[in-house]
Design a protein around this motif. Structure first.
Motif, short mmCIF file in Angstrom:
data_model
loop_
_atom_site.label_atom_id
_atom_site.label_comp_id
_atom_site.label_asym_id
_atom_site.label_seq_id
_atom_site.Cartn_x
_atom_site.Cartn_y
_atom_site.Cartn_z
N GLU A 144 19.94 37.05 -37.12
CA GLU A 144 20.47 37.76 -35.96
C GLU A 144 21.55 38.75 -36.40
OE1 GLU A 144 22.68 36.62 -31.80
OE2 GLU A 144 21.11 35.30 -32.58
N VAL A 145 21.59 39.89 -35.73
CA VAL A 145 22.61 40.90 -35.99
C VAL A 145 23.87 40.51 -35.20
CG1 VAL A 145 23.26 43.33 -35.68
CG2 VAL A 145 20.93 42.72 -36.39
N ALA B 29 12.96 45.98 -39.52
CA ALA B 29 13.86 45.97 -40.67
C ALA B 29 13.28 45.29 -41.92
CB ALA B 29 15.20 45.34 -40.28
N PRO B 30 12.54 44.17 -41.80
CA PRO B 30 12.00 43.59 -43.03
C PRO B 30 11.03 44.54 -43.77
CG PRO B 30 11.29 42.35 -41.09
CD PRO B 30 12.28 43.34 -40.63
N ILE C 104 16.94 41.38 -41.09
CA ILE C 104 17.75 41.30 -39.87
C ILE C 104 16.88 41.66 -38.67
CG2 ILE C 104 19.97 41.73 -41.01
CD1 ILE C 104 19.75 44.67 -40.11
N ARG C 105 17.30 41.18 -37.49
CA ARG C 105 16.50 41.34 -36.27
C ARG C 105 16.70 42.71 -35.64
NH1 ARG C 105 13.73 37.26 -34.82
NH2 ARG C 105 13.61 37.86 -32.64
N VAL C 106 16.12 43.72 -36.31
CA VAL C 106 16.20 45.11 -35.87
C VAL C 106 14.81 45.72 -35.97
CG1 VAL C 106 17.15 47.40 -36.38
CG2 VAL C 106 18.60 45.38 -36.62
N ALA C 107 14.37 46.37 -34.90
CA ALA C 107 13.07 47.05 -34.91
C ALA C 107 13.13 48.26 -33.99
CB ALA C 107 11.95 46.11 -34.48
#
Length: 163
Positions: A20-21, A49-50, A56-59
């Protein structure tokens, strides 16, 4: 902004659930901008992000210039409905396309780059892209959901039939 390298399958970062960010700062904003630039450069509609080496949980999802970029930080699916099968591809799987069943409708809660919460509802192709990217954040790859591999030549046949 920078063009980042796309992580390809079978890199283990692609199958690990993301963290989580918790910090919403200028570095996160730069990352989102770089992800968008990278996605556009690679002719994608979404990027998680991966896929650029960050667990991290970013898209992001971006369909066209007429719509705003959908930035999803710590997204959570709160509702889905319906189902449809359509063809998907993935920047981490160059040349692989397949039919995948996903919900037709999705509702999510996520955070903006400044940490503010928002809700979003989407249907059809937009819902599909959002769910594909959220799957990435959970370490789930589309190749495990493919019902039928689609040869790229099938796209050419479809385009010829549309003329």
């Amino acid at each position: 902004m920078a063009i980042l390298e796309i992580v390809k399958h079978p890199s283990p970062i692609l199958t690990a659930p993301c963290e989580e960010v918790t910090v919403f700062d200028e570095e996160l904003g730069t990352l989102l901008d770089d992800m968008h630039e990278t996605m556009i450069e690679n002719d994608g509609v979404g990027l998680a992000a991966p896929q650029i080496g960050k667990s991290i949980r970013v898209a992001i999802v971006d369909f066209d210039e007429e719509q705003d970029i959908i930035e999803m930080i710590n997204p959570v699916v709160t509702a889905t409905g319906g189902a449809e099968v359509d063809v998907e591809g993935c920047l981490s799987f160059p040349g692989l396309f397949g039919e995948v069943e996903r919900p037709f409708h999705v509702r999510i809660e996520a955070q903006e780059r400044d940490g503010r919460l928002y809700e979003l509802e989407a249907e059809g192709y937009e819902a599909r892209a959002i769910l594909h990217e959220i799957d990435h954040l959970n370490g789930i790859l589309f190749d495990k959901k493919i019902q039928r591999i689609v040869d790229p030549s099938e796209f050419e046949e479809d385009e010829e039939g549309d003329e």
